[in-house]
Design a protein around this motif. Structure first.
Motif, short mmCIF file in Angstrom:
data_model
loop_
_atom_site.label_atom_id
_atom_site.label_comp_id
_atom_site.label_asym_id
_atom_site.label_seq_id
_atom_site.Cartn_x
_atom_site.Cartn_y
_atom_site.Cartn_z
N ALA A 224 -6.63 1.65 -95.70
CA ALA A 224 -6.08 0.77 -94.85
C ALA A 224 -5.83 -0.86 -95.45
CB ALA A 224 -6.29 0.28 -93.44
N PHE A 225 -7.11 -1.03 -96.56
CA PHE A 225 -6.81 -2.35 -96.88
C PHE A 225 -6.03 -2.33 -98.43
CE2 PHE A 225 -10.26 -3.53 -94.46
CZ PHE A 225 -9.86 -5.15 -94.42
N TRP A 226 -6.39 -0.67 -99.01
CA TRP A 226 -5.24 -0.98 -100.11
C TRP A 226 -4.11 -0.93 -99.80
CZ3 TRP A 226 -8.50 4.28 -101.97
CH2 TRP A 226 -9.64 3.63 -103.11
N GLY A 227 -3.50 -0.19 -98.22
CA GLY A 227 -2.36 0.00 -97.85
C GLY A 227 -1.90 -1.29 -98.35
N MET A 228 -2.08 -3.05 -98.45
CA MET A 228 -1.58 -4.03 -97.92
C MET A 228 -0.47 -4.44 -99.38
SD MET A 228 -4.91 -5.77 -96.37
CE MET A 228 -4.74 -7.83 -97.05
N THR A 229 -1.61 -3.67 -100.32
CA THR A 229 -0.51 -4.25 -101.87
C THR A 229 0.68 -3.46 -102.18
OG1 THR A 229 -1.76 -1.90 -102.40
CG2 THR A 229 -2.82 -4.06 -103.22
N PHE A 230 1.28 -2.81 -101.11
CA PHE A 230 2.33 -2.22 -100.54
C PHE A 230 3.29 -3.44 -100.20
CE2 PHE A 230 0.57 1.86 -101.36
CZ PHE A 230 0.82 3.20 -101.91
N VAL A 231 2.43 -4.13 -99.60
CA VAL A 231 3.91 -4.92 -98.76
C VAL A 231 4.02 -6.64 -99.61
CG1 VAL A 231 2.00 -5.79 -97.19
CG2 VAL A 231 4.99 -6.17 -96.21
N ALA A 232 2.92 -6.70 -100.09
CA ALA A 232 2.40 -8.33 -100.90
C ALA A 232 3.47 -8.56 -101.85
CB ALA A 232 0.93 -7.91 -101.26
N PRO A 233 4.58 -7.77 -102.40
CA PRO A 233 5.44 -7.82 -103.49
C PRO A 233 6.25 -8.36 -102.65
CG PRO A 233 4.29 -6.25 -104.41
CD PRO A 233 3.64 -5.98 -102.95
N LEU B 140 -8.96 11.28 -98.16
CA LEU B 140 -9.17 10.14 -97.80
C LEU B 140 -7.80 9.09 -98.69
CD1 LEU B 140 -12.45 9.89 -96.23
CD2 LEU B 140 -10.46 10.59 -95.30
N ILE B 141 -7.55 8.96 -99.21
CA ILE B 141 -6.79 8.67 -100.43
C ILE B 141 -5.25 8.40 -99.81
CG2 ILE B 141 -6.03 8.45 -102.83
CD1 ILE B 141 -8.48 9.37 -103.85
N VAL B 142 -5.07 9.38 -99.33
CA VAL B 142 -3.60 9.30 -99.01
C VAL B 142 -2.84 7.82 -97.74
CG1 VAL B 142 -3.07 11.89 -99.77
CG2 VAL B 142 -3.73 11.90 -97.37
N SER B 143 -4.73 8.29 -96.92
CA SER B 143 -4.30 6.95 -95.82
C SER B 143 -4.07 6.22 -96.81
CB SER B 143 -5.96 6.88 -95.63
OG SER B 143 -7.02 6.72 -95.89
N GLU B 144 -4.01 5.35 -97.83
CA GLU B 144 -3.46 3.85 -98.23
C GLU B 144 -2.30 4.05 -97.91
OE1 GLU B 144 -2.94 2.45 -102.95
OE2 GLU B 144 -4.37 4.03 -102.84
N THR B 145 -1.18 5.68 -99.01
CA THR B 145 0.01 6.12 -98.64
C THR B 145 0.72 5.54 -96.79
OG1 THR B 145 0.11 7.03 -100.63
CG2 THR B 145 2.24 6.84 -98.81
N VAL B 146 0.03 5.71 -96.01
CA VAL B 146 0.42 6.11 -94.75
C VAL B 146 0.56 4.38 -94.15
CG1 VAL B 146 -0.06 7.10 -92.56
CG2 VAL B 146 -0.64 8.65 -94.06
N PHE B 147 -0.76 4.25 -94.54
CA PHE B 147 -0.86 2.72 -94.21
C PHE B 147 -0.11 1.93 -94.24
CE2 PHE B 147 -5.09 3.87 -92.74
CZ PHE B 147 -4.93 3.52 -91.58
N GLY B 148 0.75 2.01 -96.15
CA GLY B 148 1.11 1.37 -96.88
C GLY B 148 2.71 1.27 -96.12
N VAL C 109 2.99 2.28 -92.87
CA VAL C 109 3.09 1.26 -91.56
C VAL C 109 3.27 -0.19 -92.03
CG1 VAL C 109 2.04 0.31 -90.00
CG2 VAL C 109 1.90 3.08 -90.68
N TYR C 110 2.69 -0.76 -92.59
CA TYR C 110 2.53 -2.50 -93.73
C TYR C 110 4.05 -2.67 -93.82
CZ TYR C 110 -2.63 -1.67 -93.49
OH TYR C 110 -3.53 -1.70 -92.96
N THR C 111 4.92 -2.12 -94.28
CA THR C 111 5.69 -1.94 -94.71
C THR C 111 7.24 -2.36 -93.72
OG1 THR C 111 5.85 -0.91 -97.42
CG2 THR C 111 7.52 -1.78 -96.93
N PHE C 112 6.76 -1.40 -93.32
CA PHE C 112 7.94 -0.70 -91.90
C PHE C 112 7.91 -2.31 -91.23
CE2 PHE C 112 7.82 3.94 -93.30
CZ PHE C 112 7.98 3.93 -93.66
N ALA C 113 6.56 -2.80 -90.49
CA ALA C 113 6.48 -3.51 -89.88
C ALA C 113 6.78 -4.89 -90.06
CB ALA C 113 5.27 -3.51 -89.74
N TRP C 114 6.43 -5.83 -91.27
CA TRP C 114 7.45 -6.46 -92.44
C TRP C 114 9.13 -6.25 -92.43
CZ3 TRP C 114 5.76 -11.00 -93.60
CH2 TRP C 114 6.44 -11.40 -94.48
N SER C 115 9.58 -5.03 -92.75
CA SER C 115 11.38 -4.49 -93.11
C SER C 115 11.56 -4.66 -91.75
CB SER C 115 10.87 -3.66 -93.34
OG SER C 115 11.18 -2.56 -93.68
#
Length: 304
Positions: free
Chosen positions: A13-22, A261-269, A271-277
């Motif tokens: 969940a925290f790693w996924g934040m890097t998808f939306v940061a830029p 469990l690493i694939v959860s990074e992609t799922v959360f990423g 979700v965050y990206t879609f929520a932001w956009s």
């Protein structure tokens, strides 16, 4: 096991934040974001270490100081899983575009799962989770709107080599980090995250000196303080907090289950990206996320 699974998902969940940061503050390069993230992580880790020593002076417990060998391990692993990994990824994207390197990096969970399989586990028990994850990745590949090899400097094969090296670097980090934690139960997850964080901060400063934007140029760009805020949040959350959680998961789970469990990074990423956009994912992306979740559940069942 439950604590380890929750910690692994929390790290994702925290790693996924890097998808939306830029996307939050544009106009800064991937190297700038990487450097800012790990410098923030290093400063936060150093602050915690200093507070620990201050607490000792006030009569608190004696904080652990790494030996020379432990410090060397922290520096080496920080290069494999932090600064070196991200540098290789940035170089890969510069040469081969974004799509192909990201897909190569996306195979990290599979490699960690296969290479970290417990000896006592039958391959047949691991196959369902692997197949579901592979199918999810194939669907994600179909949703990529960018042709492989497009953009960048046009050095496709050099970019592919960089991406493979980045994938191998983090895979090695995942396995070696779990092994190191297993051999050093006296070092808790927070202490190890602090040592890795300081080492990553030092590596980030070197990365900035070699590849980063000049300081005057960065401060003159619009949104600089927003950039600093994003780096601070991702440096503390996506780097330090995620590292603590990943260390907890690595201690409690086999590398094969932690790798799943690493694939959860992609799922959360996503979700965050879609929520932001403000955009809904397409059907294939929904299907891929469902397959990822089913793959995690199948892997948990296999490891019980």
């Amino acid at each position: 096991m439950v604590t380890g699974i929750l910690a692994g998902l929390g790290a994702g969940a925290f790693w996924g934040m890097t998808f939306v940061a830029p996307l939050i503050v544009e106009g800064f390069s991937s190297v700038d974001y990487t450097v800012g993230r790990f410098v923030a992580c290093g400063l936060f880790s150093a602050l915690l270490l200093l507070l620990g020593h201050a607490h000792r002076a006030a009569g608190g417990p004696v904080p652990r100081v790494p030996t020379l060998r432990q410090a060397g391990a922290a520096l080496g692993l920080s290069v494999l899983g932090y600064t070196g990994y991200y540098l290789l990824l940035v170089l890969a994207i510069a040469d081969a575009g974004a799509a192909l390197p990201v897909l190569i990096i996306g195979t990290i969970p599979l490699w960690v799962m296969v290479l970290g399989k417990p000896r006592a586990m039958r391959w047949g028990a691991l196959v369902p989770g692997l197949l579901l994850t592979v199918l999810g990745m194939l669907l994600m590949m179909q949703t990529s709107g960018e042709a492989a090899g497009e953009a960048g400097g046009g050095h496709l094969w050099r970019g592919i080599l960089y991406a493979v090296a980045a994938m191998a670097s983090w895979t090695a980090f995942g396995l070696l980090n779990a092994a190191w934690l297993g051999r050093h139960p006296e070092v808790n997850s927070t202490e190890w995250a602090n040592w890795l964080g300081v080492a990553a901060g030092v590596g980030a400063l070197l990365l900035w000196a070699l590849w980063g934007s000049p300081w005057d140029e960065m401060t003159a760009r619009p949104g600089f303080w927003g950039f600093v805020t994003v780096c601070a949040v991702t440096g503390i959350g996506s780097a330090w907090v995620a590292a603590v959680m990943w260390n907890m998961a690595s201690r409690r789970l086999s590398p094969s289950l932690a790798g799943q469990l690493i694939v959860s990074e992609t799922v959360f990423g996503l979700v965050y990206t879609f929520a932001w956009s403000g955009q809904w994912p397409v059907a294939l992306q929904w299907a891929a996320c469902v397959l990822f979740v089913l793959g995690i559940l199948a892997s948990i069942k296999a490891h019980r």
